[in-house]
Design a protein around this motif. Structure first.
Motif, PDB file in Angstrom:
ATOM      1  N   THR A  77       5.901   0.715   6.905  1.00 11.54           N
ATOM      2  CA  THR A  77       4.651   0.627   7.663  1.00 11.54           C
ATOM      3  C   THR A  77       4.181  -0.820   7.733  1.00 11.54           C
ATOM      4  N   GLY A  78       3.201  -1.050   8.626  1.00 10.93           N
ATOM      5  CA  GLY A  78       2.645  -2.390   8.777  1.00 10.93           C
ATOM      6  C   GLY A  78       3.333  -3.149   9.890  1.00 10.93           C
ATOM      7  N   TRP A  79       2.940  -4.398  10.072  1.00 10.31           N
ATOM      8  CA  TRP A  79       3.442  -5.154  11.216  1.00 10.31           C
ATOM      9  C   TRP A  79       4.878  -5.621  11.056  1.00 10.31           C
ATOM     10  N   ARG A  80       5.518  -5.305   9.937  1.00  6.88           N
ATOM     11  CA  ARG A  80       6.964  -5.514   9.792  1.00  6.88           C
ATOM     12  C   ARG A  80       7.703  -4.184   9.695  1.00  6.88           C
ATOM     13  N   GLY A  81       7.002  -3.085  10.018  1.00  5.79           N
ATOM     14  CA  GLY A  81       7.559  -1.755   9.810  1.00  5.79           C
ATOM     15  C   GLY A  81       7.855  -1.006  11.086  1.00  5.79           C
ATOM     16  N   VAL A  82       7.863   0.327  10.997  1.00  2.00           N
ATOM     17  CA  VAL A  82       8.140   1.186  12.145  1.00  2.00           C
ATOM     18  C   VAL A  82       6.884   1.866  12.662  1.00  2.00           C
ATOM     19  N   MET A  83       5.772   1.653  11.982  1.00  2.00           N
ATOM     20  CA  MET A  83       4.487   2.218  12.434  1.00  2.00           C
ATOM     21  C   MET A  83       3.360   1.374  11.867  1.00  2.00           C
ATOM     22  N   GLN A 133       0.823  -1.200   0.000  1.00  3.72           N
ATOM     23  CA  GLN A 133       0.000   0.000   0.000  1.00  3.72           C
ATOM     24  C   GLN A 133       0.864   1.260   0.000  1.00  3.72           C
ATOM     25  N   SER A 134       0.389   2.307  -0.650  1.00  2.00           N
ATOM     26  CA  SER A 134       1.109   3.572  -0.707  1.00  2.00           C
ATOM     27  C   SER A 134       1.044   4.281   0.638  1.00  2.00           C
ATOM     28  N   LEU A 135       1.976   5.199   0.853  1.00  2.00           N
ATOM     29  CA  LEU A 135       2.044   5.955   2.107  1.00  2.00           C
ATOM     30  C   LEU A 135       0.955   7.011   2.165  1.00  2.00           C
ATOM     31  N   SER A 136       0.394   7.199   3.373  1.00  3.40           N
ATOM     32  CA  SER A 136      -0.521   8.315   3.596  1.00  3.40           C
ATOM     33  C   SER A 136       0.298   9.577   3.865  1.00  3.40           C
ATOM     34  N   GLU A 137      -0.384  10.704   3.899  1.00  2.00           N
ATOM     35  CA  GLU A 137       0.311  11.972   4.167  1.00  2.00           C
ATOM     36  C   GLU A 137       0.945  11.953   5.559  1.00  2.00           C
ATOM     37  N   ARG A 138       0.228  11.418   6.548  1.00  2.00           N
ATOM     38  CA  ARG A 138       0.773  11.371   7.905  1.00  2.00           C
ATOM     39  C   ARG A 138       1.982  10.438   7.974  1.00  2.00           C
ATOM     40  N   GLU A 139       1.899   9.332   7.263  1.00  5.00           N
ATOM     41  CA  GLU A 139       3.031   8.408   7.256  1.00  5.00           C
ATOM     42  C   GLU A 139       4.256   9.040   6.607  1.00  5.00           C
ATOM     43  N   ARG A 140       4.047   9.752   5.532  1.00  2.82           N
ATOM     44  CA  ARG A 140       5.177  10.436   4.881  1.00  2.82           C
ATOM     45  C   ARG A 140       5.809  11.459   5.815  1.00  2.82           C
ATOM     46  N   ALA A 141       4.975  12.202   6.540  1.00  4.20           N
ATOM     47  CA  ALA A 141       5.504  13.210   7.460  1.00  4.20           C
ATOM     48  C   ALA A 141       6.343  12.557   8.558  1.00  4.20           C
TER      49      ALA A 141
END
Length: 568
Positions: free
Chosen positions: A519-525, A278-286
């Motif tokens: 992101t996700g359950w293998r990520g940092v958020m 999945q692509s990053l959301s604006e909050r995730e990019r920030a």
């Protein structure tokens, strides 16, 4: 509010019971059927003695203990227990008995029976000598009665077994001047491998020899019996001999920089693109922008038709974060057509490629891999495509693959390998032990690369796939986490482990490290929509994991230096 154990360790489960035991001058820890941290004062003699049941794909079948009886005295103990190892086709039952004597002798026996017919890769004892014993003088006693003198290796060895530690009936090593530890094996033929290849901080002695075919069928009713005996040999005289009271260890905590330790540049830190796609959301990019990432890694299996979409998504993420791309190319044995198509895609997209990471799509543990061929083909096809992009290779798996299949160094600008701490053991204590071994792996990789930069890519808590499987991977049961996912990813334990990893990799001169995913359950958020399996991975929808803060705080020091230090 999440339960305290979930915040600390990812699961709302109690930690395993640990009992401190004593066998004369030796102290040790009992934990869930294993003997751990067997020490003579401050000197670690053995890291662990345990029984491993490994299925046809080298998966570890977990133990379930029952009927535990512990008779513990001040300087001796007796323990008996039953164990059931049952998973999929495997059903193995065994009885364990452990004694510790006042003279320092420890004996551990197993007597087991197969309650089903199944394929196994290994059944029996594993004995771990600590990595800190590297260089120790040893006497190897072979099953034919001959003996050899040797030393435990300093640099990581890829030969299996490590010679001359093969066909062993006994192994004696020096613990300190004048004191040796003799370990004897019975019930099978034992040999040693250097587990630092997988960042286990130990040399593992195990049975059955790997020269014999595996997996092999174990028929229902088959009985297996083995034993391990540890004995301390004190050859000192008079007042220099072992005094139990003088060997007590201190409980204080200390921290200090290493005098004369050379400061190392902080490695460039990056993340992998999320495997969920999945692509990053604006909050995730920030949030990612605040991490000061040097790069993002994207994996492209060029045989897959949709790889251009993944590359385009990675390009958008990297450009939004001001980061370069590490493009990992997973190539077939005949990659000419794949590379020609990639040239067209890259010319169209113009992604910010900083490094090409070149690997065969399938790396072989036995029999060699096509690493040299695909690196030569990729360099020839891509060298003029992105000015300034460097070519790196080694392995997309564990260090041992690079040691066995390193491409010609004149074809690469940097060497690399990946790290995960759970090839052989999965408990918290074992994961912590792997941290110091990460430093050893960098030293050996730098030696292998002959001065070229070493990239650690990626570091993950779990294996991304089973590079050692001899058959199809079992499907994940409904309601269970995929084998690549560890709930400690979202815990404070995961944050502490990440910080320790950065320390050890940086101190030994890693040039670049890629951690986890975005992101996700293998990520940092966690993703905005939350965990796909909230009962097993209890994250907060849209929240960051504690290890995010570790990486973001260290990211603020980008371009700085690391001062080597040690803590107790």
């Amino acid at each position: 509010m999440l339960p305290r154990q979930v915040i600390y360790y990812g699961k709302n489960e109690p930690l395993p019971d640990r009992s401190l035991l004593r066998a004369g001058p030796l102290t040790l820890v009992w934990e869930n059927g294993d003997l751990r941290t067997i020490k003579l004062g401050d000197h670690e003699v053995l890291r662990c003695i345990y029984v491993a049941i490994r299925d046809r794909n080298w998966g570890t079948v977990p133990p379930v203990l029952s009927n535990l009886v512990m008779d513990v005295h001040e300087a001796s103990f007796r323990i008996s227990f039953d164990v059931s190892n049952q998973q999929n086709e495997v059903d193995f039952f065994w009885q364990g008995a452990i004694t510790g004597e006042v003279d320092g002798t420890i004996t551990f026996t197993l007597d087991g029976v197969a309650r089903s017919t199944f394929m196994r890769s290994r059944i029996g004892f594993c004995v771990l000598h600590p990595a800190d014993a590297s260089g120790a003088a040893c006497t190897v006693e072979h099953v034919d009665g001959t003996t050899e003198q040797a030393e435990l290796p300093i640099y990581i060895r890829a030969d299996q077994p490590v010679q001359p530690f093969a066909d062993m009936a006994g192994l004696t090593h020096q613990v300190m001047p004048g004191v040796r530890a003799e370990t004897r094996f019975s019930g099978d033929i034992f040999e040693m491998e250097d587990q630092r290849n997988w960042t286990d901080a130990s040399f593992k002695t195990f049975s059955t020899p790997l020269r014999l075919p595996y997996p092999v069928e174990v028929s229902q009713g088959t009985r297996i019996a083995q034993s391990i005996t540890l004995r301390i040999i004190d050859e000192r005289q008079g007042d220099d001999r072992i005094d139990i009271d003088s060997l007590e260890t201190g409980n204080g905590i200390s921290f200090a920089p290493l005098h004369g330790g050379q400061a190392q540049p902080l490695p460039a830190l990056g993340l992998g693109m999320a495997s969920h796609g999945q692509s990053l959301s604006e909050r995730e990019r920030a949030r990612l922008l605040a991490m000061h990432l040097a790069h993002l890694r994207v994996d492209l299996r060029l045989a897959d038709a949709d790889y251009p979409t993944r590359l385009a998504d990675a390009q958008r993420a990297a450009e939004a974060l001001g980061a370069s791309l590490d493009v990992a190319l997973l190539l077939s044995d005949e990659p000419t057509a794949e590379l020609a198509d990639l040239r067209y895609v890259v010319k169209r997209l113009q992604p910010p490629v900083g490094r090409w990471l070149i690997f065969p799509a399938r790396e072989l543990f036995w029999g060699g891999s096509a690493t040299a061929q695909v690196v030569a083909a990729a360099r020839s096809a891509l060298v003029d495509l992105v000015p300034g992009a460097i070519f790196a290779s080694g392995t997309n798996a564990d260090l041992i693959f690079a040691q066995r299949n390193m491409p010609p160094l004149d074809q690469i600008d940097a060497g690399g390998y990946s790290i995960n701490p759970q090839v052989h053991a999965f408990d918290n204590a074992s994961l912590v032990e792997t941290l110091a071994a990460q430093a050893s792996s960098v030293l050996s990789a730098r030696r292998l690369a002959e001065g070229r930069p070493v990239l650690i890519s990626p570091v993950t808590l779990k294996m991304r796939w089973n590079a050692y499987a001899s058959g199809p991977e079992p499907t994940t049961p409904h309601g269970e986490l995929p084998p690549q996912v560890d709930p400690r990813q979202m815990s404070l334990f995961g944050a502490g482990w990440t910080l320790g990893s950065i320390k050890y990799l940086a101190e030994r001169g890693a040039h670049s490290v890629t951690y986890y995913e975005t992101t996700g359950w293998r990520g940092v958020m966690e993703r905005e929509q939350g965990s796909p399996l909230l009962g097993k991975f209890r994250s907060i929808a849209g929240g960051v994991y504690p290890l995010y803060h570790v990486l973001a705080d260290v990211g603020k020091f980008a371009g700085g230096e690391v001062i080597p230090s040690r803590s107790s």
